[in-house]
Scaffold this active site. Structure first.
Site, PDB file in Angstrom:
ATOM      1  N   VAL A 128       1.127  -1.455  -0.214  1.00  0.00           N
ATOM      2  CA  VAL A 128      -0.123  -0.072   0.009  1.00  0.00           C
ATOM      3  C   VAL A 128       0.395   1.825  -0.133  1.00  0.00           C
ATOM      4  O   VAL A 128       0.652   1.895  -0.631  1.00  0.00           O
ATOM      5  CB  VAL A 128      -1.078  -0.290   1.050  1.00  0.00           C
ATOM      6  N   ALA A 129       2.585   1.294   0.852  1.00  0.00           N
ATOM      7  CA  ALA A 129       2.333   2.455   1.114  1.00  0.00           C
ATOM      8  C   ALA A 129       3.522   2.878  -0.506  1.00  0.00           C
ATOM      9  O   ALA A 129       4.024   3.980  -0.717  1.00  0.00           O
ATOM     10  CB  ALA A 129       4.030   1.976   2.424  1.00  0.00           C
ATOM     11  N   ILE A 147       2.502   2.403  -3.346  1.00  0.00           N
ATOM     12  CA  ILE A 147       1.130   2.995  -4.323  1.00  0.00           C
ATOM     13  C   ILE A 147       1.038   4.211  -4.549  1.00  0.00           C
ATOM     14  O   ILE A 147       0.403   4.992  -3.354  1.00  0.00           O
ATOM     15  CB  ILE A 147      -0.203   1.897  -4.331  1.00  0.00           C
ATOM     16  N   ASP A 204       3.589  30.674 -41.466  1.00  0.00           N
ATOM     17  CA  ASP A 204       3.288  31.294 -43.148  1.00  0.00           C
ATOM     18  C   ASP A 204       2.817  33.033 -41.612  1.00  0.00           C
ATOM     19  O   ASP A 204       3.378  33.208 -41.373  1.00  0.00           O
ATOM     20  CB  ASP A 204       1.083  31.152 -43.183  1.00  0.00           C
ATOM     21  N   ASP A 264      -3.506  26.810 -43.972  1.00  0.00           N
ATOM     22  CA  ASP A 264      -4.788  27.270 -43.708  1.00  0.00           C
ATOM     23  C   ASP A 264      -5.390  26.951 -45.069  1.00  0.00           C
ATOM     24  O   ASP A 264      -6.832  26.487 -45.057  1.00  0.00           O
ATOM     25  CB  ASP A 264      -4.781  29.008 -43.928  1.00  0.00           C
ATOM     26  N   ASP A 306      -1.855  23.179 -47.952  1.00  0.00           N
ATOM     27  CA  ASP A 306      -1.354  22.637 -46.641  1.00  0.00           C
ATOM     28  C   ASP A 306      -1.145  21.325 -45.930  1.00  0.00           C
ATOM     29  O   ASP A 306      -1.058  21.177 -44.985  1.00  0.00           O
ATOM     30  CB  ASP A 306      -1.718  24.046 -45.311  1.00  0.00           C
ATOM     31  N   GLU A 346       7.639   6.572   2.366  1.00  0.00           N
ATOM     32  CA  GLU A 346       6.880   5.817   3.226  1.00  0.00           C
ATOM     33  C   GLU A 346       7.278   4.488   2.836  1.00  0.00           C
ATOM     34  O   GLU A 346       7.729   3.194   3.863  1.00  0.00           O
ATOM     35  CB  GLU A 346       5.490   5.912   2.503  1.00  0.00           C
ATOM     36  N   ASN A 402      -1.977   8.838   1.584  1.00  0.00           N
ATOM     37  CA  ASN A 402      -2.366   8.722  -0.135  1.00  0.00           C
ATOM     38  C   ASN A 402      -3.113   9.040  -0.681  1.00  0.00           C
ATOM     39  O   ASN A 402      -2.779  10.101  -1.651  1.00  0.00           O
ATOM     40  CB  ASN A 402      -2.022   7.005  -0.868  1.00  0.00           C
ATOM     41  N   ASP A 440      -2.137  13.291   0.346  1.00  0.00           N
ATOM     42  CA  ASP A 440      -0.999  13.900  -0.748  1.00  0.00           C
ATOM     43  C   ASP A 440      -1.856  14.040  -1.796  1.00  0.00           C
ATOM     44  O   ASP A 440      -1.353  15.655  -2.516  1.00  0.00           O
ATOM     45  CB  ASP A 440      -0.314  12.898  -0.695  1.00  0.00           C
TER      46      ASP A 440
END
Length: 912
Positions: free
Chosen positions: A278-279, A281, A325, A648, A652, A717, A742, A746
């Protein structure tokens, strides 16, 4: 069963549609639109809301969290397991909302450049969104347009359409008004035009017979749908997520093996492994990227840069060359005739498209007053050779006839509907009173041979009561080549070598003043003479030259200077004369000392190797063709440049597709150029392109800063848990505490970093290498250094708390609070990875300050709310503990100051 419209005549078609040659009324069109629906195709690849939600679970990091939940369940920690699964659902929900909102935002941006069509409503030409077309509308189509709906041709002038999207045949199909047999196959229905096909030559009008899913394209629309492209940065994040997942699982395996070898119970070891997983991720990373891209594209749209394809946002920050152009991009796009040469020089006064001005020959008025017919006006002038007036009249009349633009007065003043160059000729004719005379005398246009960049000329034939009048305009050298006679003082004479030389020298002199020069020629034909191009353009009478100026945009010069500072090279590619282009280039700062100007004729003779040898020296390409534009872009890319290309016209399209970023003009751009582009500039302004490049750099910079911040938090972590366990300490954090850090504490600051404003010196760096990873070597070392300081400080506080004899809950709460406070310092510090912490103004990013406040509130709720205490196994902290945490955490500021100086000494980074 679709009605066989190709079997009906134009009038029968209009009658069947209950319409007329003047189109529908606005009220009738609105009624039909409400009954039949919008003229648009279904989006087969548009993902459903469920699909967008399920896509959130395809992330490797989510898979690791599911693994952690399973481990917690097996270990008997069902509360942890449920909480992890709940947070997985929460993460996915946030990701869903952000991605769905981003997609809606992109749809809104695409609507801003939705295709438009010229349509007759109650006899008046107007421009409306294509989706508002209905059967019975009469549309005007010309070269460069995408056909907006299926329609029956009712008028045409040399109309040619490429129908490869329907028939697979890329050769243009000539269109006509003649009705066909019912059994005529689709590919041979020359009296019909179909939605999605491209007009490449001529113009015409068509009565709309089918819209939306009822069109031929609607029946096969699945073939033309395209899945949206993923930005490269998202692909890089997916790769990073996969690498992190592998590292996490490896770390979990090591911890598991070490702890089991030490004799720890298997279930306890599984809990440690779940906490470590978990830490590691960075759960906020995927949708922080989405937020940054979505927010950035909306800011760009507010600055008139509309992103059509999301990958362009990232590529903008890597642009090293902008091929632009001149007309309308570096200049205002409001061409004005300033000088006329008929053997004598006539100066023209006035402003913009206002048809109020004078014609001065040696300071004296050169045209008669506007009252009466032209002949009456000529005869009424004393002391002036009538031949001079007749000559000037012939030239201005040719410019007005060889023209598809019109002048009208609107609520904001006079404006030109059509090409600015043609508009300048119309305004000049109106200033002299010639336009009104021409419109009253000539009945209609019999033949038109439209302007083509290869042929560099346009020719028309108009009928009048007793004759046909031929008018040609184009490049001076081209028009001179088709001329056998010259007008002098109202009479025609053979065009000799000296005349050609004088005309060429006059054109060069005008061009050297920065004027765009066009030549005009014409002749008269008997009504029964053939109207094929060869006969029409044979032995014309050269009438003279017009020199036009398109005032430069004041902001363009400053934008070019910014490009130079930012390591971006501006290159002008124009159809103008070499001298005109050079004069404008020097004035704007594109053509500097040592820069070269290369003409299309010179380019044509070069091999690819020869072009590669000189491409870095050329600042301006003049008189270029569509194929040559592609060659220029390819040569620049072979040299390693990331090329942005503006355009344009229909010609082009190939160059826009070849470039790394194709940029279409929103005002003057054809639908073909917009379709081929990655970005549309709504105001046709070069400065907007430079602003978009800066925004692209800001977006990528903010993504990198947010990534560094989030990864430094997760690395800290992981190291805190991994090293702590390896040292024999109890697990410093439980899985729920890590998830709360997290997801809540965070993420809010990360959102603030995602919207960090551009720093003033962002455009002083060299363009970023598009191949570089999100975390460059320097940024990775910086991130690792910051995370090391955080984990050492946090682990030190944890060990000290345990030595002090506090409960494990209070010791873990100390770790919990330490990480959050460390990361709050780190978040503010990450606003710039070069500027000192103490020099950043908190007022310039209020969202980050709010994010930090939300992060602190989330921490205090988890520590002091009774329910949250039980859920997260936290304990209240005293003042002494808070003081130790705040002082210790401030060490990250000092460390960052040192690392920033080290990064500056090594290399300047775009992640400011």
């Amino acid at each position: 069963m679709t009605h066989p419209w190709h079997t009906l005549t134009a009038d029968e078609t209009l009658e069947r549609l209950s319409s007329g040659r003047e189109g529908l009324s606005s009220d009738e069109a609105a009624r039909r639109l409400s009954e039949q629906g919008a003229n648009q195709l279904e989006e087969f690849y548009k993902p459903s809301k469920l699909r967008v939600f399920l896509r959130q679970f395809e992330n490797y990091l989510i898979i690791v969290l599911i693994f952690a939940a399973a481990v917690s369940w097996m270990a008997g920690e069902t509360t942890n397991a449920y909480a992890i699964l709940g947070i997985i659902f929460f993460i996915s929900l946030i990701g869903f909302f952000q991605e769905y909102r981003a997609e809606r935002a992109m749809e809104a941006l695409r609507e801003m450049v939705a295709p438009e069509a010229n349509v007759l409503r109650s006899g008046r030409m107007t421009r409306i969104p294509v989706r508002d077309l209905v059967p019975g509308d009469v549309v005007y189509i010309e070269a460069g347009d995408k056909v907006p709906a299926d329609g029956r041709v009712i008028e045409e002038t040399s109309l040619q359409v490429v129908e490869s999207s329907l028939t697979g045949e890329s050769v243009p199909e000539d269109k006509s008004r003649a009705a066909l047999a019912e059994e005529t196959p689709l590919a041979d229905r020359t009296d019909m035009v179909y939605m999605g096909t491209t007009v490449v030559y001529g113009n015409g009008r068509a009565a709309v017979t089918a819209t939306g899913m009822d069109t031929e394209l609607g029946r096969i629309s699945g073939l033309v749908q395209r899945r949206p492209e993923e930005p490269p940065i998202k692909i890089k994040f997916q790769r990073l997520a996969k690498q992190l997942a592998v590292v996490v699982l490896a770390a979990c395996a090591i911890i598991f093996a070490v702890e089991v070898n030490r004799g720890a119970p298997v279930l306890d070891t599984l809990i440690i492994a779940a906490a470590l997983a978990v830490a590691a991720i960075p759960t906020a990373l995927p949708f922080i990227t989405t937020i940054t891209l979505a927010y950035g594209t909306q800011i760009m749209a507010g600055k008139n840069a509309i992103i059509r394809r999301l990958p362009a946002v990232e590529t903008l920050g890597s642009t090293t060359v902008i091929c632009t152009d001149k007309t309308g991009t570096l200049t205002r796009g409001e061409m004005m005739v300033r000088r006329i040469w008929t053997g004598r020089v006539v100066e023209v006064t006035g402003t913009g498209y206002d048809p109020d001005g004078s014609f001065l020959l040696a300071g004296e008025e050169a045209v008669p007053e506007k009252d009466g017919s032209w002949d009456e006006r000529i005869e009424g002038r004393k002391g002036v050779d009538p031949g001079e007036d007749r000559h000037l009249y012939a030239l201005l009349a040719a410019g007005a006839l060889c023209n598809n633009s019109r002048l009208e007065e609107g609520p904001d003043g006079w404006r030109v509907i059509g090409d600015p160059t043609e508009g300048a000729l119309i305004v000049a004719a109106s200033k002299a009173g010639v336009l009104e005379y021409v419109e009253g005398w000539y009945f209609d246009e019999a033949v038109e041979f439209p302007f083509d960049s290869e042929m560099r000329r346009m020719t028309t034939v108009h009928r009048s009561p007793d004759r046909l009048t031929v008018s040609m305009k184009g490049a001076p050298e081209t028009v001179l080549a088709f001329s056998g006679r010259i007008m002098k003082d109202g009479s025609e004479e053979p065009l000799g070598p000296e005349d050609r030389l004088r005309a060429s020298e006059a054109a060069d002199e005008m061009a050297s003043r920065g004027l765009r020069v066009l030549a005009l020629a014409g002749k008269e034909m008997a009504p029964g003479e053939p109207l094929d191009r060869e006969a029409v353009e044979l032995d014309l009478t050269f009438l003279g030259l017009v020199g036009m100026i398109d005032p430069r945009r004041e902001e363009a010069k400053e934008a070019i200077a910014v490009c130079r500072t930012a390591g971006i090279r501006p290159v002008m590619i124009t159809g103008d004369h070499k001298l005109t282009a050079s004069a404008i280039g020097r004035e704007l700062g594109i053509l500097n000392e040592g820069g070269r100007v290369l003409e299309g004729t010179e380019l044509e003779e070069m091999t690819a190797i020869e072009l590669d040898d000189v491409i870095e020296e050329v600042s301006i390409f003049s008189r270029t063709t569509a194929e040559q534009k592609v060659r220029i872009v390819e040569a620049l890319r072979r040299k390693g440049h990331v090329v942005a290309m503006t355009g344009d016209g229909v010609n082009d399209g190939p160059a826009l597709r070849t470039a790394d970023i194709g940029i279409a003009m929103g005002k003057t751009g054809t639908e073909v150029s917009k379709e081929a582009s990655d970005m549309v500039i709504a105001d046709d302004n070069f400065a907007t392109i430079v602003a978009a490049v800066e925004e692209g750099r800001r977006i990528y910079s903010n993504i990198r800063k947010a990534s560094s911040y989030l990864l430094s938090c997760n690395f800290a972590e992981v190291m805190t848990i991994f090293i702590g366990v390896m040292l024999g300490l109890p697990v410093p954090l439980i899985a729920l505490q890590i998830l709360w850090i997290n997801i809540v504490t965070d993420e809010f600051p990360a959102i603030g970093l995602a919207v960090e404003p551009a720093h003033s010196d962002l455009m002083k760096d060299e363009p970023r290498d598009p191949a570089e990873p999100i975390l460059t070597r320097g940024l990775f070392l910086y991130t690792l250094g910051i995370s090391t300081v955080i984990f050492i400080g946090t682990l030190g506080l944890y060990a000290n708390a345990l030595r002090g004899g506090v409960t494990i809950e209070e010791a873990r709460t100390t770790v919990f609070a330490s990480l959050v406070i460390f990361e709050m310092y780190n978040a503010y510090n990450s606003r710039s990875l070069q500027t000192s912490f103490f020099k950043m103004d908190p007022r310039t990013n209020g969202k980050l300050i709010l994010g930090l406040a939300a992060s602190l509130e989330g921490l205090l709720v988890a520590i002091y709310h009774p329910f949250m205490q039980r859920l997260f196994e936290t304990a209240p902290l005293g003042g002494e503990s808070w003081a130790a945490i705040i002082v210790t955490a401030s060490a990250v500021v000092l460390a960052a100051e040192i690392f920033k100086r080290m990064e500056l000494a090594e290399k300047r980074s775009t992640a400011r």
